[in-house]
Write an enzyme that holds these catalytic residues in place. Structure first.
Site, mmCIF file in Angstrom:
data_model
loop_
_atom_site.group_PDB
_atom_site.id
_atom_site.type_symbol
_atom_site.label_atom_id
_atom_site.label_comp_id
_atom_site.label_asym_id
_atom_site.label_seq_id
_atom_site.Cartn_x
_atom_site.Cartn_y
_atom_site.Cartn_z
ATOM 1 N N CYS A 1 -4.431 -3.413 3.732
ATOM 2 C CA CYS A 1 -4.285 -3.055 5.210
ATOM 3 C C CYS A 1 -5.338 -3.334 6.401
ATOM 4 C CB CYS A 1 -4.143 -1.529 5.277
ATOM 5 S SG CYS A 1 -2.763 -0.955 6.577
ATOM 6 N N LYS B 1 -9.780 0.260 -1.771
ATOM 7 C CA LYS B 1 -9.872 -0.043 -0.227
ATOM 8 C C LYS B 1 -11.285 0.211 0.388
ATOM 9 C CE LYS B 1 -7.502 0.666 3.908
ATOM 10 N NZ LYS B 1 -6.382 1.439 4.692
ATOM 11 N N GLU C 1 0.811 -1.103 0.057
ATOM 12 C CA GLU C 1 -0.061 0.086 0.022
ATOM 13 C C GLU C 1 0.806 1.242 -0.089
ATOM 14 O OE1 GLU C 1 -3.498 1.670 3.094
ATOM 15 O OE2 GLU C 1 -1.827 0.556 3.922
#
Length: 265
Positions: free
Chosen positions: A142, A106, A40
């Site tokens: 994440c 995301k 990321e």
């Protein structure tokens, strides 16, 4: 299939980060990898402005990544930022290379531990999978690792491997959480989990200020039974692994989690 996780430490310069990506991608190819995964925020590290560098996945930065993938005949998965609404960006994973062209935004934003990702980032809405070398990969970023439903959705859509790209925040217990969450998501779904994080800036003598999550390293390859196959420490490096989907099939025969799952609403 041979894969590589590129645990790098990026900074504010898009050009420098591209050079870093190209160098590690070439090392991955030289090491026999078919797929190389970057963390990321490879495009620009957290703790720096993002709106001014966000671009579409057909923009110049992404096109340079695409060029690296084409030159090396290698699938590249990499974290970048794309335009959102009202001045926000989207935290995007680009997957590009031979027979592969897709992106994932995301879904779960990191509003935790004193950091508010939603102040500057617009959430995605849809799971994304892609096929490379006959293997189906699911994508996650994440904070997504704390939400099993996304990994399950990827598995339902055929994923034998889940990729999680991160710039994990440091702090008490955070390294242990990263480790056990990656293992849990593999066991939840009987998939390989490829957990690729930004390296720890301190390991390279880089001082970090503020609360932005800038990475702790600990990139890992996790088996479909939830065992760590291999893992890096905090320093930058390249981690190789062989993926054999027969292990996924074996796990699902012995532990048929996907077929035993019930939709509880």
């Amino acid at each position: 299939m041979r894969i590589a996780l590129a645990q790098i430490i990026t900074g504010p310069s898009l050009e420098d980060n591209l050079d870093l990506l190209a160098g590690y991608a070439r090392q991955a190819k030289d090491g026999g990898a078919d797929v190389v995964i970057f963390p990321e925020a490879t495009m620009r590290a957290f703790g720096n402005p993002l709106a001014d560098i966000a671009e579409r996945t057909d923009g110049p930065w992404a096109s340079r990544v695409r060029g690296v993938a084409a030159e090396l005949d290698l699938v590249v998965v990499v974290g970048m930022f794309t335009p959102g609404v009202e001045g926000k960006v989207r935290n995007t994973l680009l997957a590009t290379g031979p027979g592969v062209e897709t992106s994932y935004d995301k879904i779960h934003l990191f509003d935790a531990f004193g950091f508010a990702e939603s102040d500057t980032v617009e959430a995605g809405t849809e799971p994304v999978t892609f096929v490379a070398g006959g293997i189906t990969f699911g994508l996650a970023t994440c904070y997504d690792i704390r939400f099993p439903a996304l990994f399950t959705a990827n598995a339902v859509h055929g994923a034998q491997v889940n990729i999680i790209c991160a710039s994990w925040g440091a702090g008490p217990g955070k390294a242990e959480q990263w480790d056990f969450l990656a293992r849990a998501r593999a066991a939840d779904t009987t998939t390989f989990v490829l957990a690729c994080g930004q390296g720890d800036p301190a390991s390279a003598g880089i001082s970090v200020k503020g609360t932005a999550p800038t990475g702790i390293g600990r990139s890992a390859v996790i088996s479909p039974f939830g065992a760590i196959i291999n893992q890096l420490d905090g320093r930058p490096g390249l981690l190789f692994a062989e993926l054999d989907t027969a292990l996924v099939d074996d796990a699902r025969r012995k532990l048929p989690v996907p077929s035993n799952r019930r939709n509880l609403g």
